[in-house]
Write a protein that holds these residues in place. Structure first.
Motif, PDB file in Angstrom:
ATOM      1  N   VAL A  62       0.832  -1.210   0.000  1.00 33.13           N
ATOM      2  CA  VAL A  62       0.000   0.000   0.000  1.00 33.13           C
ATOM      3  C   VAL A  62       0.866   1.259   0.000  1.00 33.13           C
ATOM      4  CG1 VAL A  62      -1.656   1.336   1.368  1.00 33.13           C
ATOM      5  CG2 VAL A  62      -2.002  -1.119   1.035  1.00 33.13           C
ATOM      6  N   LEU A  63       1.875   1.319   0.871  1.00 28.52           N
ATOM      7  CA  LEU A  63       2.706   2.519   0.965  1.00 28.52           C
ATOM      8  C   LEU A  63       3.491   2.774  -0.314  1.00 28.52           C
ATOM      9  CD1 LEU A  63       4.038   2.293   4.628  1.00 28.52           C
ATOM     10  CD2 LEU A  63       2.291   3.837   3.720  1.00 28.52           C
ATOM     11  N   VAL A  64       4.093   1.732  -0.872  1.00 30.79           N
ATOM     12  CA  VAL A  64       4.857   1.919  -2.113  1.00 30.79           C
ATOM     13  C   VAL A  64       3.915   2.293  -3.251  1.00 30.79           C
ATOM     14  CG1 VAL A  64       6.320   0.795  -3.842  1.00 30.79           C
ATOM     15  CG2 VAL A  64       6.763   0.427  -1.410  1.00 30.79           C
ATOM     16  N   ALA A  65       2.750   1.665  -3.318  1.00 32.83           N
ATOM     17  CA  ALA A  65       1.788   1.998  -4.378  1.00 32.83           C
ATOM     18  C   ALA A  65       1.340   3.454  -4.295  1.00 32.83           C
ATOM     19  CB  ALA A  65       0.584   1.057  -4.310  1.00 32.83           C
ATOM     20  N   ILE A  66       1.198   3.977  -3.091  1.00 34.21           N
ATOM     21  CA  ILE A  66       0.808   5.384  -2.913  1.00 34.21           C
ATOM     22  C   ILE A  66       1.949   6.314  -3.310  1.00 34.21           C
ATOM     23  CG2 ILE A  66       0.301   7.135  -1.160  1.00 34.21           C
ATOM     24  CD1 ILE A  66      -1.360   4.946   0.288  1.00 34.21           C
ATOM     25  N   ALA A  67       3.167   5.983  -2.931  1.00 32.05           N
ATOM     26  CA  ALA A  67       4.307   6.862  -3.205  1.00 32.05           C
ATOM     27  C   ALA A  67       4.755   6.820  -4.663  1.00 32.05           C
ATOM     28  CB  ALA A  67       5.479   6.487  -2.299  1.00 32.05           C
ATOM     29  N   MET A  68       4.510   5.723  -5.344  1.00 35.10           N
ATOM     30  CA  MET A  68       5.032   5.518  -6.692  1.00 35.10           C
ATOM     31  C   MET A  68       4.455   6.541  -7.674  1.00 35.10           C
ATOM     32  SD  MET A  68       7.136   3.554  -8.364  1.00 35.10           S
ATOM     33  CE  MET A  68       7.369   2.239  -7.198  1.00 35.10           C
ATOM     34  N   PRO A  69       5.301   7.208  -8.462  1.00 37.99           N
ATOM     35  CA  PRO A  69       4.809   8.114  -9.513  1.00 37.99           C
ATOM     36  C   PRO A  69       4.439   7.293 -10.753  1.00 37.99           C
ATOM     37  CG  PRO A  69       7.199   8.200  -9.439  1.00 37.99           C
ATOM     38  CD  PRO A  69       6.753   7.255  -8.342  1.00 37.99           C
ATOM     39  N   TRP A  70       3.242   6.755 -10.758  1.00 42.52           N
ATOM     40  CA  TRP A  70       2.856   5.783 -11.778  1.00 42.52           C
ATOM     41  C   TRP A  70       2.936   6.338 -13.197  1.00 42.52           C
ATOM     42  CZ3 TRP A  70       3.348   1.046 -10.594  1.00 42.52           C
ATOM     43  CH2 TRP A  70       3.151   0.627  -9.279  1.00 42.52           C
ATOM     44  N   GLY A  71       2.598   7.600 -13.398  1.00 42.64           N
ATOM     45  CA  GLY A  71       2.727   8.200 -14.730  1.00 42.64           C
ATOM     46  C   GLY A  71       4.163   8.159 -15.215  1.00 42.64           C
ATOM     47  N   TYR A  72       5.094   8.487 -14.337  1.00 49.05           N
ATOM     48  CA  TYR A  72       6.515   8.445 -14.665  1.00 49.05           C
ATOM     49  C   TYR A  72       6.939   7.010 -14.976  1.00 49.05           C
ATOM     50  CZ  TYR A  72      11.558   9.158 -14.212  1.00 49.05           C
ATOM     51  OH  TYR A  72      12.910   9.196 -14.446  1.00 49.05           O
ATOM     52  N   VAL A  73       6.490   6.060 -14.179  1.00 46.47           N
ATOM     53  CA  VAL A  73       6.837   4.657 -14.395  1.00 46.47           C
ATOM     54  C   VAL A  73       6.349   4.202 -15.763  1.00 46.47           C
ATOM     55  CG1 VAL A  73       6.387   2.285 -13.618  1.00 46.47           C
ATOM     56  CG2 VAL A  73       6.944   4.061 -11.953  1.00 46.47           C
ATOM     57  N   PHE A  74       5.094   4.493 -16.113  1.00 45.34           N
ATOM     58  CA  PHE A  74       4.560   4.071 -17.401  1.00 45.34           C
ATOM     59  C   PHE A  74       5.306   4.737 -18.547  1.00 45.34           C
ATOM     60  CE2 PHE A  74       0.556   3.197 -14.913  1.00 45.34           C
ATOM     61  CZ  PHE A  74       0.686   1.823 -14.974  1.00 45.34           C
ATOM     62  N   THR A  75       5.581   6.033 -18.425  1.00 45.11           N
ATOM     63  CA  THR A  75       6.272   6.766 -19.484  1.00 45.11           C
ATOM     64  C   THR A  75       7.708   6.289 -19.659  1.00 45.11           C
ATOM     65  OG1 THR A  75       4.928   8.729 -19.105  1.00 45.11           O
ATOM     66  CG2 THR A  75       7.021   9.060 -20.234  1.00 45.11           C
ATOM     67  N   HIS A  76       8.432   6.100 -18.581  1.00 42.46           N
ATOM     68  CA  HIS A  76       9.864   5.815 -18.661  1.00 42.46           C
ATOM     69  C   HIS A  76      10.221   4.330 -18.679  1.00 42.46           C
ATOM     70  CE1 HIS A  76      11.294   9.964 -18.360  1.00 42.46           C
ATOM     71  NE2 HIS A  76      10.162  10.148 -17.717  1.00 42.46           N
ATOM     72  N   TYR A  77       9.320   3.461 -18.263  1.00 46.83           N
ATOM     73  CA  TYR A  77       9.654   2.043 -18.230  1.00 46.83           C
ATOM     74  C   TYR A  77       8.806   1.192 -19.173  1.00 46.83           C
ATOM     75  CZ  TYR A  77      12.490   3.129 -14.178  1.00 46.83           C
ATOM     76  OH  TYR A  77      13.434   3.665 -13.354  1.00 46.83           O
ATOM     77  N   LEU A  78       7.621   1.635 -19.518  1.00 45.67           N
ATOM     78  CA  LEU A  78       6.762   0.817 -20.368  1.00 45.67           C
ATOM     79  C   LEU A  78       6.594   1.386 -21.774  1.00 45.67           C
ATOM     80  CD1 LEU A  78       4.046  -0.123 -17.735  1.00 45.67           C
ATOM     81  CD2 LEU A  78       6.026  -1.456 -18.456  1.00 45.67           C
ATOM     82  N   ARG A  79       6.454   2.688 -21.913  1.00 45.54           N
ATOM     83  CA  ARG A  79       6.219   3.299 -23.221  1.00 45.54           C
ATOM     84  C   ARG A  79       7.504   3.620 -23.975  1.00 45.54           C
ATOM     85  NH1 ARG A  79       1.814   7.435 -21.108  1.00 45.54           N
ATOM     86  NH2 ARG A  79       0.146   5.952 -20.702  1.00 45.54           N
ATOM     87  N   ARG A  80       8.535   4.003 -23.265  1.00 45.93           N
ATOM     88  CA  ARG A  80       9.797   4.401 -23.898  1.00 45.93           C
ATOM     89  C   ARG A  80      10.464   3.192 -24.537  1.00 45.93           C
ATOM     90  NH1 ARG A  80      13.894   7.769 -20.387  1.00 45.93           N
ATOM     91  NH2 ARG A  80      12.544   9.441 -21.052  1.00 45.93           N
ATOM     92  N   SER A  81      11.130   3.435 -25.651  1.00 43.39           N
ATOM     93  CA  SER A  81      11.880   2.366 -26.310  1.00 43.39           C
ATOM     94  C   SER A  81      12.994   1.882 -25.388  1.00 43.39           C
ATOM     95  CB  SER A  81      12.499   2.882 -27.610  1.00 43.39           C
ATOM     96  OG  SER A  81      11.500   3.253 -28.518  1.00 43.39           O
TER      97      SER A  81
END
Length: 153
Positions: A110-129
């Protein structure tokens, strides 16, 4: 970095600090003065957790660069809860130690899920080449085209 708010960066820093402090208090005493009867796997687990605690200190300074560490924390705890904690709880086979681990893992998720910048994660780890797999890309050297007459290194 402007896509992640200062507030979110401080949340991340707090998570890294919590992780480092928690592991520092619970794990490092057993690394610095291990008991004589410590099993092989217990020594491996302590070493891994000790390394995670030290890496978490880097996260205080570099919260975005160290996001894979928090993703690792989130994933191992989530997997443990789903694969081990909840089945033991459902079958009423949860002892006191396992119940404490289940509670701690759920809180960590719960704590990590709240702190995580999910938009940044998706942009930099999933969408980026991803990084390239070879030295050259379509005949261009890895460091770009060379001017005419330059030496090849």
């Amino acid at each position: 970095m402007s896509e992640v708010s200062v507030f979110r960066l401080y949340l991340l820093r707090a998570m890294y600090l919590l992780l480092a402090a928690g592991l520092g208090i619970t794990i490092w005493p057993g690394i610095l003065a291990p008991p004589d009867d410590l099993s092989h796997m217990a020594s491996v687990v302590r070493s891994v957790l000790g390394a995670i605690g030290l890496l978490a200190l880097l996260g205080v300074r570099y919260p975005l660069q160290m996001l894979p560490l928090l993703l690792f924390e989130l994933l191992w705890k989530f997997i443990w809860v789903l694969a081990f904690g909840l089945p033991l709880w459902r079958s009423d086979r949860l002892d006191a130690n396992t119940g404490e681990t289940l509670r701690d893992c759920l809180m960590g998720v719960v704590l990590v899920a709240i702190a995580m910048p999910w938009g940044y994660v998706f942009t930099h780890y999933l969408r980026r080449s991803g990084d390239r797999w070879s030295r050259t890309r379509q005949g261009v050297p890895a460091d770009g085209p060379r001017p005419a007459g330059s030496a090849h290194g």
